[in-house]
Structure formats: structure tokens, C-alpha cells
Scaffold this motif. Structure first.
Motif, PDB file in Angstrom:
ATOM      1  N   VAL A 270       8.244  -7.176   3.298  1.00  0.00           N
ATOM      2  CA  VAL A 270       7.416  -6.309   2.460  1.00  0.00           C
ATOM      3  C   VAL A 270       6.076  -6.979   2.168  1.00  0.00           C
ATOM      4  CG1 VAL A 270       7.218  -5.232   0.177  1.00  0.00           C
ATOM      5  CG2 VAL A 270       9.358  -5.072   1.448  1.00  0.00           C
ATOM      6  N   GLY A 271       6.102  -8.264   1.871  1.00  0.00           N
ATOM      7  CA  GLY A 271       4.853  -8.990   1.624  1.00  0.00           C
ATOM      8  C   GLY A 271       3.915  -8.899   2.824  1.00  0.00           C
TER       9      GLY A 271
ATOM     10  N   ILE B 224       2.338  -5.462   3.262  1.00  0.00           N
ATOM     11  CA  ILE B 224       1.213  -5.294   2.333  1.00  0.00           C
ATOM     12  C   ILE B 224      -0.032  -5.958   2.920  1.00  0.00           C
ATOM     13  CG2 ILE B 224       0.331  -5.991   0.065  1.00  0.00           C
ATOM     14  CD1 ILE B 224       3.281  -5.665  -0.959  1.00  0.00           C
TER      15      ILE B 224
ATOM     16  N   PHE C 136       5.663   4.032   3.451  1.00  0.00           N
ATOM     17  CA  PHE C 136       6.745   3.076   3.213  1.00  0.00           C
ATOM     18  C   PHE C 136       6.560   2.309   1.903  1.00  0.00           C
ATOM     19  CE2 PHE C 136       8.688  -1.093   3.512  1.00  0.00           C
ATOM     20  CZ  PHE C 136       9.970  -0.776   3.929  1.00  0.00           C
ATOM     21  N   LEU C 137       5.338   1.840   1.635  1.00  0.00           N
ATOM     22  CA  LEU C 137       5.113   0.908   0.526  1.00  0.00           C
ATOM     23  C   LEU C 137       4.904   1.591  -0.824  1.00  0.00           C
ATOM     24  CD1 LEU C 137       2.658  -1.602   2.264  1.00  0.00           C
ATOM     25  CD2 LEU C 137       5.031  -2.067   1.609  1.00  0.00           C
ATOM     26  N   ASP C 138       4.245   2.744  -0.823  1.00  0.00           N
ATOM     27  CA  ASP C 138       3.809   3.306  -2.103  1.00  0.00           C
ATOM     28  C   ASP C 138       4.812   4.284  -2.690  1.00  0.00           C
ATOM     29  OD1 ASP C 138       1.553   1.845  -1.693  1.00  0.00           O
ATOM     30  OD2 ASP C 138       0.337   3.542  -1.003  1.00  0.00           O
ATOM     31  N   ALA C 139       4.804   4.339  -4.016  1.00  0.00           N
ATOM     32  CA  ALA C 139       5.579   5.349  -4.725  1.00  0.00           C
ATOM     33  C   ALA C 139       4.880   6.697  -4.527  1.00  0.00           C
ATOM     34  CB  ALA C 139       5.656   4.995  -6.203  1.00  0.00           C
TER      35      ALA C 139
ATOM     36  N   VAL D 278      15.019  -4.020   3.208  1.00  0.00           N
ATOM     37  CA  VAL D 278      13.961  -4.809   3.826  1.00  0.00           C
ATOM     38  C   VAL D 278      13.689  -6.026   2.953  1.00  0.00           C
ATOM     39  CG1 VAL D 278      11.575  -4.742   4.594  1.00  0.00           C
ATOM     40  CG2 VAL D 278      13.023  -2.724   4.855  1.00  0.00           C
TER      41      VAL D 278
END
Ligand SMILES: NC(=O)c1ccc[n+]([C@@H]2O[C@H](COP(=O)([O-])OP(=O)(O)OC[C@H]3O[C@@H](n4cnc5c(N)ncnc54)[C@H](O)[C@@H]3O)[C@@H](O)[C@H]2O)c1
Ligand SMILES: NC(=O)c1ccc[n+]([C@@H]2O[C@H](COP(=O)([O-])OP(=O)(O)OC[C@H]3O[C@@H](n4cnc5c(N)ncnc54)[C@H](O)[C@@H]3O)[C@@H](O)[C@H]2O)c1
Lengths: 204, 204
Positions: A8-9, A12, A74-77, A3
DNA sequence: GTAACGCTGTGAAACTTTTCACAAGGATTC
DNA sequence: GAATCCTTGTGAAAAGTTTCACAGCGTTAC
């Protein structure tokens, strides 16, 4: 299948806007409503959200809670990511004050500075260590990301130390294009370039 | 015929790198050398420089001094541009400390803050005014650009005041997507988004 | 003088990102 | 239950950006 940085920006950003919507009590939201808040278009929002796999209902739109959850998966660890700040000067102090306690997915766990006057002090709950303990402290604390806020001439050398310490991502505020080894992600946040662009485009 | 944001950003970077080269005593530079410093490619550099009209020599490359001059003609306003800072908090103070005297083409001439404790003080040679004098002071001083460093919920209202005062460009640090009227350029510098991206890409 | 070299400027190709446009489908109305 | 409405997801087109590739040229070597 990767992606892009841009997508990704925006994801967020969407999550932030969705949190506002959730606070306002909204249960569902349409792509064009999210687009209005993001100053974007409905088609862009829908295209971006495709990467999540999550699907909205053609009748109600997207369930706000569920979409936030899908974005977070999707975004976080899986675990909270720890960040090291290198350079506790004017900018570094502002960053410490700002990021403390504000973002659940990352914490500035430790700071480093070359100035012996600053080493040993605790700023906003964050201890400042000496540079020669960087590798040891970073591994001990399980740090995977770093912020560089040292003067420009020091930045590349600091980055090299961070690579040695196994850091995987850097946010660099120094106006210097850093070299990075394969596998390390560096984002350059160049305020002077941004202001220069505002000066250029604000004039025509 | 308009030049894109990306190209302008890179031109700003090239000028900075060329100034370093000039300081190092270099008289000429090849596109691949500039590319190496910019972490880019020779073709990209040459394509970007096309907008300037300035032409290098196939034998020597680009004359460093002349290229800096051509970039400055392209990038800079005829007169020094004046910038207003709105919000003299942790970040605003760091910006004042940094930008004072550093960049010949823009100066932070005035600051504004809502806090009466701060109004009337002078920080780094920059006087802090009350918000209700924004329009008057901005016009009087001939301000054309502004930096927003106020808390997120205040940012849109502050922007509206700036539009009224005739500002043409804004650099916004608040994590809020600002609405802007036709003809005003807004650049969003979103540190939280940047750190989020570092967290995402640093992990894979 | 002329050949060889390695650069620049730039058309054209390749790739990326955004926008368009529409089939498919729930909810609501009649 | 059928018709209407306004949405989503997504192929395909359009627009934008980067990379390729090479003609042309000033310099140097001989
Ligand atoms: N302050 C701003 O608003 C601003 C704006 C744009 C860019 N920047 C960039 O951000 C960076 C930091 O700016 P600042 O204003 O905070 O500078 P600063 O001089 O206030 O702080 C720099 C800090 O880094 C420390 N330091 C110096 N060398 C070091 C080293 N080798 N290792 C570890 N620490 C070291 C210093 O002790 C000091 O605490 C600079 O590169 C600057 O160009 C800052
Ligand atoms: N500090 C950071 O490192 C950092 C990082 C990321 C984002 N930001 C963003 O930058 C902005 C400023 O951050 P900060 O840490 O400096 O905040 P801060 O609270 O330290 O400072 C905010 C300043 O704005 C002033 N202010 C408040 N409302 C105002 C108004 N309506 N008009 C004029 N002035 C007003 C306050 O008096 C204060 O001086 C925020 O939007 C924040 O989200 C800051």
C-alpha cells in the motif's frame, strides 16, 4: 487476500510519481521508468500493480491517466475522509500548515488541545476544540481518522479517548507504542527512531 | 553479518523502553515484559537481542542497566554525532525545538536555509547559515548527518550539496525519493504516505 | 541434596517479500 | 505477412523475517 502495508505504501508512492508524469505530459509509462523514479525495480512495480486488476499493454506500458484512476479506486475512500488533529504544539501547527488544501482525499477538519489558551482559536482554517468535547465533535463532524501530536506521556490516554469516539485509524507522532483495540489501525511515525537509524547506518 | 533496518529500529525502541523501566526502578526484566511494552513477542525480543552478544540470565531475565549499556555500545557512535538541518520552515522549526538537548547521542549543531531573512538568526541555540557556506561549515563543524526539510522540488539538489560536503546519512522529510551515492544512507520519512496508509487500513 | 519451575538462546520451520525468468503479445520493420 | 523487438503478467525460486519448540540452566522449594 489482504494487501500488505508495504505494498500500500508503494502504491501511494507510485500514484504520486504518476501525477508528476502526467504533469510532464506523459501518456504512457513502462514499469522500469516508474521503478527508476521510485528507486525500485521493474519486477517490484509490476508485482505491486497486480493487486489493482488494471493491466498495462505489453507494447506501450501503462496508460498514465488510467493507472492513476485505478490506484485512486483502490486507495481512496468513496468520500473524502476527515481527520482530527490532537495536540496543536510545534509539530501540530506544522502539520496543519502543511496538510491544509494539499490532499484531495483527506482534510484535517478539526483540532483538539488541552491548553485553554489555544481552545477557540482557528489555525489555518481549522478550529481548535477542548478535549472534553472530543467525542461529541468527532461524531458530529463524521471524523474517522486522527493524528496524535501530544507529549509522549499523554498519548495513550488521548488514544483511548479517540477509540471511544469511534476513530478507525491513528497516525501517532509520540514516541510511545500505543495499545489499540481490534479493528483500529495505528501507524507509529517515530522520528527519533528514524534519526537513530540514520546515525547507525550512516556510520558504516 | 549486517543487521537489518528493522532490527536496528526495534533495538532503538527497546533501549527507550528499558530507560523507562530503569526510571521505574526495575533491576531486571524478562523478554515477555519488554515484548508487552514494545507490542511485540518474547521470541522476537530475544532474537533481536542476539546481535548484541549480551546474555540474560534464565532465572532473572536481563539486567536493565547492563542491557541499556550493551545497546548503547551497539547503537551509538563513540563520539556524539553532529546533525545539520537544511530548511528552517514550519517543520524545521518544530524539529529544532524538539531535538535540542533531548538526545545525548546527537545534536543539531547547525542549520541552513536559502531565505536571506533567516540566515544569521539563531533558533533554539542553533545558528542558521546560508546555503553557499554548507560545504565549508559542515566540514569545519564535523557534521556527518543531515535532515532535509525543504520543499519537495529543492530536496534532490540539497541532497547533492550534502553528498559533496561528505555527509554519510540523511533523514529526508520531503516527499521525494532521493538518489544517493554508494555508502550514504538515506531514510525517507514520508508523512503523506503514512497518513495515506492510515486512511486505507483505517477503513477496513 | 534433588526436584520442579520458568526463563534464555537458538536451530529449524513457517511465513512473507523480493527477484528471477520466461511465455505471450502488441508494435514496428522489412 | 513474417521476423524482430521489448514489453507485460505471473509461476517459481530465492532471500529475508518471524515464530515455534525445546535443550539447558540458575533459582527456589522442600
Ligand atoms: N516537534 C517535533 O519535531 C517532534 C519530533 C519528534 C517527535 N515529536 C513528538 O510529537 C509530539 C508533539 O511534539 P511537539 O513538539 O508538537 O510538542 P509541544 O509541546 O509543542 O505540543 C504539544 C501540544 O499538545 C497539547 N497537549 C498536551 N497534553 C494534551 C492532552 N492530554 N490532550 C490534548 N492536547 C494536549 C499541548 O497543549 C501542546 O499544544 C510529542 O509526543 C513529541 O515527542 C515531535
Ligand atoms: N510541515 C509539515 O508538517 C510537513 C508534513 C509532511 C511533509 N513535509 C515536507 O517537509 C518539507 C518542509 O516542509 P515545511 O512545511 O517546513 O515547508 P516550509 O515552506 O515551511 O519551509 C521550507 C524551508 O526551506 C527553505 N528552503 C527552500 N528552498 C531551499 C533550498 N534550496 N535550500 C535551503 N533551504 C531552502 C525555505 O526558506 C523554508 O524556510 C517539505 O518537503 C514538505 O513536503 C512537511
Amino acid at each position: 487476500m489482504g494487501v500488505s502495508e508495504r505494498v500500500v505504501g508503494r502504491l501511494i508512492l507510485y500514484r504520486r510519481l504518476l501525477k508528476d508524469l502526467a504533469d510532464e505530459g506523459a501518456g504512457y509509462v513502462f514499469s522500469h521508468e516508474l521503478a527508476a523514479r521510485a528507486k525500485s525495480t521493474a519486477a517490484q512495480v509490476r508485482r505491486d500493480l497486480m493487486v489493482l486488476g488494471y493491466m498495462g499493454s505489453p507494447a506501450r506500458g501503462y496508460a498514465v491517466r488510467d493507472l492513476i484512476a485505478a490506484l485512486s479506486v483502490f486507495l481512496d475512500a468513496p468520500e473524502r475522509q476527515k481527520v482530527a488533529l490532537v495536540g496543536v504544539g510545534n509539530l501540530g501547527r506544522a502539520l496543519l500548515a502543511y496538510f491544509v488544501g494539499r490532499h484531495p482525499q483527506f482534510t484535517i477538519a478539526v483540532a483538539f488541545d488541552a491548553d485553554p489558551q489555544k481552545v477557540g482559536r482557528v489555525v489555518n482554517g481549522c478550529p481548535i476544540h477542548a478535549m472534553d468535547s472530543l467525542g461529541q465533535v468527532a461524531r458530529q463532524e463524521g471524523i474517522d481518522l486522527a493524528i496524535i501530536a501530544v507529549p509522549a506521556p499523554e498519548a495513550q490516554a488521548v488514544a483511548a479517548e479517540l477509540y471511544k469516539a469511534g476513530i478507525r485509524g491513528i497516525l501517532n507522532f509520540a514516541p510511545v507504542r500505543l495499545w489499540a483495540p481490534e479493528g483500529v489501525y495505528v501507524e507509529h511515525l517515530d522520528m527519533t527512531m528514524s534519526l537513530g537509524r540514520v546515525a547507525y547506518f550512516g556510520r558504516r
